[in-house]
Design a protein around this motif. Sequence first.
Motif, PDB file in Angstrom:
ATOM      1  N   TYR A  58       0.823  -1.213   0.000  1.00 55.59           N
ATOM      2  CA  TYR A  58       0.000   0.000   0.000  1.00 55.59           C
ATOM      3  C   TYR A  58       0.855   1.260   0.000  1.00 55.59           C
ATOM      4  N   CYS A  60       0.218   5.809  -0.367  1.00 53.63           N
ATOM      5  CA  CYS A  60      -0.836   6.832  -0.331  1.00 53.63           C
ATOM      6  C   CYS A  60      -0.241   8.194  -0.631  1.00 53.63           C
ATOM      7  N   LYS A 125     -12.641   3.470   1.312  1.00 56.72           N
ATOM      8  CA  LYS A 125     -12.328   2.828   0.034  1.00 56.72           C
ATOM      9  C   LYS A 125     -12.509   3.753  -1.156  1.00 56.72           C
ATOM     10  N   PRO A 129      -7.004   8.722  -0.850  1.00 56.32           N
ATOM     11  CA  PRO A 129      -6.023   8.371  -1.890  1.00 56.32           C
ATOM     12  C   PRO A 129      -4.975   7.362  -1.409  1.00 56.32           C
ATOM     13  N   ILE A 130      -5.391   6.102  -1.489  1.00 56.11           N
ATOM     14  CA  ILE A 130      -4.522   4.970  -1.134  1.00 56.11           C
ATOM     15  C   ILE A 130      -4.535   4.041  -2.348  1.00 56.11           C
ATOM     16  N   TRP A 131      -3.399   3.447  -2.632  1.00 59.04           N
ATOM     17  CA  TRP A 131      -3.322   2.486  -3.745  1.00 59.04           C
ATOM     18  C   TRP A 131      -2.679   1.198  -3.273  1.00 59.04           C
ATOM     19  N   GLY A 132      -3.227   0.091  -3.777  1.00 61.44           N
ATOM     20  CA  GLY A 132      -2.676  -1.222  -3.432  1.00 61.44           C
ATOM     21  C   GLY A 132      -2.042  -1.843  -4.660  1.00 61.44           C
ATOM     22  N   TYR A 141       3.710  -7.754 -10.537  1.00 57.35           N
ATOM     23  CA  TYR A 141       2.615  -7.137  -9.798  1.00 57.35           C
ATOM     24  C   TYR A 141       1.534  -6.576 -10.706  1.00 57.35           C
ATOM     25  N   TRP A 143      -1.685  -3.446 -10.307  1.00 58.78           N
ATOM     26  CA  TRP A 143      -2.310  -2.457  -9.422  1.00 58.78           C
ATOM     27  C   TRP A 143      -3.727  -2.913  -9.104  1.00 58.78           C
ATOM     28  N   LYS A 144      -4.049  -2.893  -7.844  1.00 56.58           N
ATOM     29  CA  LYS A 144      -5.356  -3.368  -7.375  1.00 56.58           C
ATOM     30  C   LYS A 144      -6.465  -2.459  -7.886  1.00 56.58           C
ATOM     31  N   ASN A 145      -7.602  -3.100  -8.178  1.00 56.56           N
ATOM     32  CA  ASN A 145      -8.751  -2.387  -8.687  1.00 56.56           C
ATOM     33  C   ASN A 145      -9.906  -2.621  -7.711  1.00 56.56           C
ATOM     34  N   ASN A 146     -10.351  -1.583  -7.011  1.00 56.49           N
ATOM     35  CA  ASN A 146     -11.450  -1.767  -6.036  1.00 56.49           C
ATOM     36  C   ASN A 146     -12.768  -1.853  -6.770  1.00 56.49           C
TER      37      ASN A 146
END
Lengths: 147, 77
Positions: A58, A60, A125, A129-132, A141, A143-146
């Motif tokens: 994570y 941010c 969520k 502004p946080i990115w996983g 890797y 990038w996570k998509n919520n």
Amino acid sequence: MTKKKKQNVFVEGPISPAFIAENITSHSTKLDIGGHAIFLGQVRGDVYHEQKVKAIEYSCYRAMADKKMYEIREYAFARFEIACMHIYHSLGKVKAGDICVFVFVSSRHRKASMDACREIIERIKTEVPIWGKEIFEDESYKWKNNS
Amino acid sequence: MTIKILAFGQISDILSGAEIELDNIDNTEKLTVELNQKFPELIRLKYAVAVNGELVSGRAILKHQDSVALLPPFSGG
């Protein structure tokens, strides 16, 4: 009451079950509280194209994230009849199976804390502004998509 | 004048490094054009723009030493 205190929400690495237990214990002296609502977010070991997620890293935009978290906190105190609230979110690497978010809301009666807890995690969520970054076993890797 | 670009998430990969500086860009529309030229991969990406930590939309004025953050969809939690 912790209402006006500005909290440090972000913690480096996973949130340990021991830390969560200590937080619960520390409320045993607050006798006006009748219910706690807790949300724990856990890193899933999702599989994409036969590659398994082994961790999420994570990051941010810290200045904006701190401000947004504070706004969410102020909003929740204004909107719900809650006695106290603690929010923690991991930064850096958290292994699949470990805890990355801890939302802990307490109130006199259950409904306020349960409603507040749900809204707080939804707002975290979508507004903070946080990115996983989902890291696979071979270190590649995505990038996570919520959703 | 100089503005500072802060790139996050997927955009930090495209800009290859977390921060860059650009000269003579005085609004966010010019900035988008400039960035799209320098980094064509940005054209197909959806992202929000924040100036000094506040989200902006449309054509926002930029001043010397502003920080402009490029924010792809958030994925916390």
